[in-house]
Structures are given as C-alpha cells and as structure tokens.
Write a protein that holds these residues in place. Structure first.
Motif, mmCIF file in Angstrom:
data_model
loop_
_atom_site.group_PDB
_atom_site.id
_atom_site.type_symbol
_atom_site.label_atom_id
_atom_site.label_comp_id
_atom_site.label_asym_id
_atom_site.label_seq_id
_atom_site.Cartn_x
_atom_site.Cartn_y
_atom_site.Cartn_z
ATOM 1 N N ILE A 78 0.841 -1.196 0.000
ATOM 2 C CA ILE A 78 0.000 0.000 0.000
ATOM 3 C C ILE A 78 0.874 1.244 0.000
ATOM 4 C CG2 ILE A 78 -1.720 1.334 1.282
ATOM 5 C CD1 ILE A 78 -2.722 -1.345 2.436
ATOM 6 N N ASP A 79 0.576 2.158 -0.907
ATOM 7 C CA ASP A 79 1.193 3.484 -0.951
ATOM 8 C C ASP A 79 0.092 4.475 -0.612
ATOM 9 O OD1 ASP A 79 2.406 5.896 -1.483
ATOM 10 O OD2 ASP A 79 3.024 5.380 -3.523
ATOM 11 N N ASP A 80 0.128 5.018 0.593
ATOM 12 C CA ASP A 80 -0.917 5.921 1.085
ATOM 13 C C ASP A 80 -0.289 7.282 1.345
ATOM 14 O OD1 ASP A 80 -3.235 6.990 2.106
ATOM 15 O OD2 ASP A 80 -3.208 5.831 3.958
ATOM 16 N N ARG A 81 -0.154 8.067 0.311
ATOM 17 C CA ARG A 81 0.497 9.380 0.423
ATOM 18 C C ARG A 81 -0.533 10.422 0.817
ATOM 19 N NH1 ARG A 81 4.901 12.005 -3.665
ATOM 20 N NH2 ARG A 81 5.295 13.815 -2.363
ATOM 21 N N ARG A 82 -0.222 11.202 1.861
ATOM 22 C CA ARG A 82 -1.192 12.172 2.373
ATOM 23 C C ARG A 82 -0.704 13.614 2.316
ATOM 24 N NH1 ARG A 82 -3.961 8.691 7.245
ATOM 25 N NH2 ARG A 82 -4.514 6.951 5.890
ATOM 26 N N ASP A 83 0.526 13.828 1.829
ATOM 27 C CA ASP A 83 1.022 15.211 1.757
ATOM 28 C C ASP A 83 0.552 15.921 0.491
ATOM 29 O OD1 ASP A 83 2.673 13.513 0.224
ATOM 30 O OD2 ASP A 83 4.336 14.936 0.317
ATOM 31 N N LYS A 84 0.152 15.164 -0.536
ATOM 32 C CA LYS A 84 -0.395 15.751 -1.758
ATOM 33 C C LYS A 84 -1.157 14.665 -2.504
ATOM 34 C CE LYS A 84 3.535 15.145 -4.886
ATOM 35 N NZ LYS A 84 4.453 15.832 -5.784
ATOM 36 N N PRO A 85 -2.037 15.054 -3.413
ATOM 37 C CA PRO A 85 -2.800 14.047 -4.169
ATOM 38 C C PRO A 85 -1.873 13.142 -4.971
ATOM 39 C CG PRO A 85 -3.743 16.238 -4.467
ATOM 40 C CD PRO A 85 -2.437 16.416 -3.749
ATOM 41 N N ALA A 86 -2.195 11.861 -4.996
ATOM 42 C CA ALA A 86 -1.408 10.893 -5.745
ATOM 43 C C ALA A 86 -2.364 9.950 -6.472
ATOM 44 C CB ALA A 86 -0.489 10.107 -4.826
ATOM 45 N N SER A 87 -1.938 9.489 -7.613
ATOM 46 C CA SER A 87 -2.724 8.527 -8.386
ATOM 47 C C SER A 87 -1.761 7.674 -9.207
ATOM 48 C CB SER A 87 -3.707 9.239 -9.318
ATOM 49 O OG SER A 87 -2.998 9.937 -10.338
ATOM 50 N N MET A 88 -2.279 6.611 -9.779
ATOM 51 C CA MET A 88 -1.448 5.783 -10.642
ATOM 52 C C MET A 88 -0.892 6.632 -11.781
ATOM 53 S SD MET A 88 -3.526 2.157 -10.961
ATOM 54 C CE MET A 88 -5.166 2.836 -11.198
ATOM 55 N N GLN A 89 -1.759 7.448 -12.413
ATOM 56 C CA GLN A 89 -1.334 8.253 -13.542
ATOM 57 C C GLN A 89 -0.329 9.314 -13.123
ATOM 58 O OE1 GLN A 89 -2.185 7.571 -16.808
ATOM 59 N NE2 GLN A 89 -0.451 8.938 -17.106
ATOM 60 N N GLN A 90 -0.538 9.938 -11.981
ATOM 61 C CA GLN A 90 0.391 10.965 -11.488
ATOM 62 C C GLN A 90 1.772 10.380 -11.286
ATOM 63 O OE1 GLN A 90 1.297 10.924 -7.823
ATOM 64 N NE2 GLN A 90 2.909 12.333 -8.407
ATOM 65 N N LYS A 91 1.840 9.165 -10.756
ATOM 66 C CA LYS A 91 3.140 8.525 -10.538
ATOM 67 C C LYS A 91 3.839 8.242 -11.871
ATOM 68 C CE LYS A 91 3.381 5.378 -7.221
ATOM 69 N NZ LYS A 91 3.905 5.478 -5.890
ATOM 70 N N MET A 92 3.089 7.770 -12.854
ATOM 71 C CA MET A 92 3.664 7.490 -14.175
ATOM 72 C C MET A 92 4.106 8.781 -14.865
ATOM 73 S SD MET A 92 3.670 4.263 -14.210
ATOM 74 C CE MET A 92 4.250 4.024 -15.869
ATOM 75 N N ASP A 93 3.290 9.837 -14.751
ATOM 76 C CA ASP A 93 3.633 11.128 -15.362
ATOM 77 C C ASP A 93 4.901 11.698 -14.732
ATOM 78 O OD1 ASP A 93 1.392 10.891 -16.951
ATOM 79 O OD2 ASP A 93 0.200 12.325 -15.788
#
Length: 100
Positions: A78-93
């Motif tokens: 689990i990757d639960d990032r709470r300091d800023k919005p995160a998504s699968m696409q954001q990580k790839m971008d």
C-alpha cells in the motif's frame, strides 16, 4: 487517495494454470466501480480511498475460495500518500517527465 498492489495466488488447485482464477478476480473487481484498477502480468494495482481498497481486497481474496481453491495467499503493498494528491497516472507522469 491510496494505491495498492495485490497478488492473489490460489493454492491447492487441480492445475498449474491460473488464468481462470485471474479472470474471476477481474470480474469481481469490475463490480467495484468506485475504485480504479489495472491488471498487470504479475499483479493488480488498485486506486481509491484506503478503507474501500481494503474492503475490495477482502472481496477479491475470497474469490478463489468460492472457485475451489483450498488455500489462498494474498500479498498487499500500500502506498498511502497524504502530503499531496497521488494517483497511478500521477506517478507514471512524474517518471515520464524525468525521462525527457
């Protein structure tokens, strides 16, 4: 929004082939329209609120049992990032930007 990677392995089946189980897991995931998922050759990535992801993981963990498996091993990251919005696409971008 959290991202989870799951690998579900049915044990005690009649065959070494798992594609039927994978297809059944996919059908179960499609029922949960409030989360995003992406299947890969080795695992499945889920995206959504953490509580919902945990509910969905429990649901898909049960699928092999209902289809005859005698034992199921489920691995979860689990990757639960709470300091800023995160998504699968954001990580790839983010990675793609660093490659150019």
């Amino acid at each position: 929004m959290a991202i989870a990677e799951i690998t579900i392995i049915p044990i005690g089946t009649q065959s070494t082939s798992l594609s039927t189980y994978v297809a059944d897991l996919h059908k179960e995931l499609e029922r949960h329209t409030d989360i995003a998922f992406q299947m890969t050759p080795m695992s499945t990535i889920l995206e959504g609120p953490l509580d919902r992801l945990l509910d969905v993981i429990r649901a898909v963990h049960e699928v092999p049992f209902t289809n005859g498996a005698q034992r199921v091993s489920t691995s979860i990251k689990i990757d639960d990032r709470r300091d800023k919005p995160a998504s699968m696409q954001q990580k790839m971008d983010s990675v793609a930007r660093k490659l150019t």
